[in-house]
Design a protein around this motif. Sequence first.
Motif, PDB file in Angstrom:
ATOM      1  N   UNK B   1       0.831  -1.210   0.000  1.00 16.05           N
ATOM      2  CA  UNK B   1       0.000   0.000   0.000  1.00 16.05           C
ATOM      3  C   UNK B   1       0.861   1.254   0.000  1.00 16.05           C
ATOM      4  N   UNK B   2       1.877   1.221   0.924  1.00 13.54           N
ATOM      5  CA  UNK B   2       2.752   2.385   1.017  1.00 13.54           C
ATOM      6  C   UNK B   2       3.500   2.668  -0.282  1.00 13.54           C
ATOM      7  N   UNK B   3       3.844   1.586  -1.006  1.00 13.83           N
ATOM      8  CA  UNK B   3       4.580   1.812  -2.256  1.00 13.83           C
ATOM      9  C   UNK B   3       3.688   2.496  -3.290  1.00 13.83           C
ATOM     10  N   UNK B   4       2.382   2.205  -3.233  1.00 14.28           N
ATOM     11  CA  UNK B   4       1.461   2.860  -4.165  1.00 14.28           C
ATOM     12  C   UNK B   4       1.403   4.358  -3.861  1.00 14.28           C
ATOM     13  N   UNK B   5       1.308   4.682  -2.564  1.00 12.36           N
ATOM     14  CA  UNK B   5       1.257   6.095  -2.172  1.00 12.36           C
ATOM     15  C   UNK B   5       2.553   6.803  -2.571  1.00 12.36           C
ATOM     16  N   UNK B   6       3.685   6.125  -2.338  1.00 10.04           N
ATOM     17  CA  UNK B   6       4.982   6.727  -2.686  1.00 10.04           C
ATOM     18  C   UNK B   6       5.089   6.926  -4.194  1.00 10.04           C
ATOM     19  N   UNK B   7       4.639   5.915  -4.952  1.00 10.47           N
ATOM     20  CA  UNK B   7       4.718   6.009  -6.417  1.00 10.47           C
ATOM     21  C   UNK B   7       3.863   7.163  -6.915  1.00 10.47           C
ATOM     22  N   UNK B   8       2.678   7.311  -6.303  1.00 10.42           N
ATOM     23  CA  UNK B   8       1.779   8.392  -6.680  1.00 10.42           C
ATOM     24  C   UNK B   8       2.433   9.739  -6.399  1.00 10.42           C
ATOM     25  N   UNK B   9       3.059   9.846  -5.223  1.00  9.81           N
ATOM     26  CA  UNK B   9       3.702  11.118  -4.870  1.00  9.81           C
ATOM     27  C   UNK B   9       4.833  11.444  -5.839  1.00  9.81           C
ATOM     28  N   UNK B  10       5.639  10.422  -6.176  1.00  5.99           N
ATOM     29  CA  UNK B  10       6.753  10.688  -7.095  1.00  5.99           C
ATOM     30  C   UNK B  10       6.270  11.038  -8.491  1.00  5.99           C
ATOM     31  N   UNK B  11       5.103  10.495  -8.863  1.00  8.58           N
ATOM     32  CA  UNK B  11       4.530  10.864 -10.160  1.00  8.58           C
ATOM     33  C   UNK B  11       4.259  12.374 -10.191  1.00  8.58           C
ATOM     34  N   UNK B  12       3.664  12.885  -9.099  1.00  3.98           N
ATOM     35  CA  UNK B  12       3.348  14.315  -9.080  1.00  3.98           C
ATOM     36  C   UNK B  12       4.604  15.177  -8.941  1.00  3.98           C
TER      37      UNK B  12
END
Lengths: 515, 65
Positions: B1-12
């Motif tokens: 789950x945390x990796x999804x949030x991190x990936x989303x943040x890095x996308x932005x």
Amino acid sequence: MNWTALIVFVLLFALVTVLGFVAASWRRADLNHLHEWGLAGRRFGTVVTWFLLGGDLYTAYTFIAVPALVFGAGAIGFFALPYTLMVFPFVYLVFPRLWSVARRHGYVTASDFVRGRYDSGLLALVVAITGILATMPYIALQLVGIQVVIAAMGFTGTGLAGDLPLILAFVILAAYTYTSGLRAPALIAIVKDLLVYITIIAALIVIPAQLGGFAHIFASIPADKLLLKPPAGGNLGSYSAFATLALGSALALFLYPHAVTGLLSASSRQVIKRNMALLPAYSLVLALIAFLGYMAVAAGVEHDPQYAAYFRSYGANFAVPALFLHSFPAWFAGLAFAAIAIGALVPAAIMSIAASSLFTRNIYKEYLRPRATPAQEAGTAKLMSLIVKLGALAFVIFLPASYAIQLQLLGGVWIIQTLPAVVIGLYGRWLHRWALVGGWLAGMLTGTAMVAAQHFKSSIFPLHLGAFIVPGYAALYSLIINIVAAVVLTLLLRALRAPAGADATAADDYRHDTA
Amino acid sequence: MNTVIAARRWFFYGLLCLPYLGILWVPFYNRIDPVVFGIPFFYWFQFTWIIVTAIITAIAYFARV
């Protein structure tokens, strides 16, 4: 004397003077507290912050100097576009952290934050002095902006009589800044920005039509000024100068004390973030203002004998006033000049508030009177705001305008040297506090030397890399030296086990919001 | 789950970096053509980036990055 323009100008000036004094009772609170006088109680919402930051960052000098640079030098003057464009994503990501930590700990200046984060009075002092040094010539330049438009309305007297309108304008400004603090420029900024938008929209409708359209305006620009000079013979020419000027200016902008004051007066993190998406509206206006430089070339105002004397006195800075006189009816020229002059008052007020807050918090309270009561603190700040403005006024009256311009050039190189302590400090304290002082010193010395090598005429330094010459913004080059020095000294100080001091802030402080 | 949030943040974060790539590579836009409404490419390219940057920042805001 242009009486019609003058009457419109004086009426608008009287209106903002009334607003300035009335502002004291706007969102009434006890102005004998520094955070009330200097930050308006940190209560400004999205709309007021938008006007305040817009009025604060896009100054009268910008309106005069950017088109003047475009008028004189062409394409390189457009660096202002990438500059203001790169500011917003950077501030969006970084500066809400400063707002949060300042809110939790009651910090009023960036220097307060550095004091708490690094437990170092010396580093905080260095940041405060840099801020004050960089701000003073900036205030003086706002006065130069007022001087140009006053002259454009026909005040061409010399000696004290010639300076009288300027002195009068500044005494009024000083009086309402003293009584109302940050509330005054915030309220006046709304009038100023409306006038600026009206002026620019009118200019965009009227002037290109008079000059035969944009194609005709661009056709009148000499080919060598229309684009940047491409690299040749191992010299990157204008390419690297353009890009580094834009990037360095973008990184430096929100380190200026007046920008920090504008940010910290916001009521929440979300207000800051929302404004980073909304402030580019001013960048669009700035782009249009830059085009005024080309319109002035196309209109041929420089060769008009009735403006010849002004161009001799004010150089390219007279391009925009001349264009307005040439293209607009007199009453509208008066409105446009009022927009520029009021556009000088707003940032001058905020800058003097920011500089006096730095003095009060980080010099007076830190070193002169540690037990100062809140009322003494606010009283000192109010008094300092008067002294700061008087200093700027004396500077402009007694010294040539070129000194203020050169010092402001240096101001940009100096203020960026606080980036490692402030911006990197927002993310961690790996860099040692004494190493940051060392890095600052290295950056200040090399940056100043680079500008001195250009005889203070330009902040573009031709860096020699082997056979290549890379002309670039001295602020950016000296910032790199600053950071490298800070890293090397940190490694050294850690090896020597130098005490790192205590951190007054916690990780959570950088994310919290009022909501 | 945390990796999804991190990936989303890095996308932005990546999205917010786009304007820097777009505007700092000067050779790409230091030219006259194509001219639009009488305005050379050098100028309207930068003008467009101001608008695009505002949109990107607004997207990041609404995505609560």
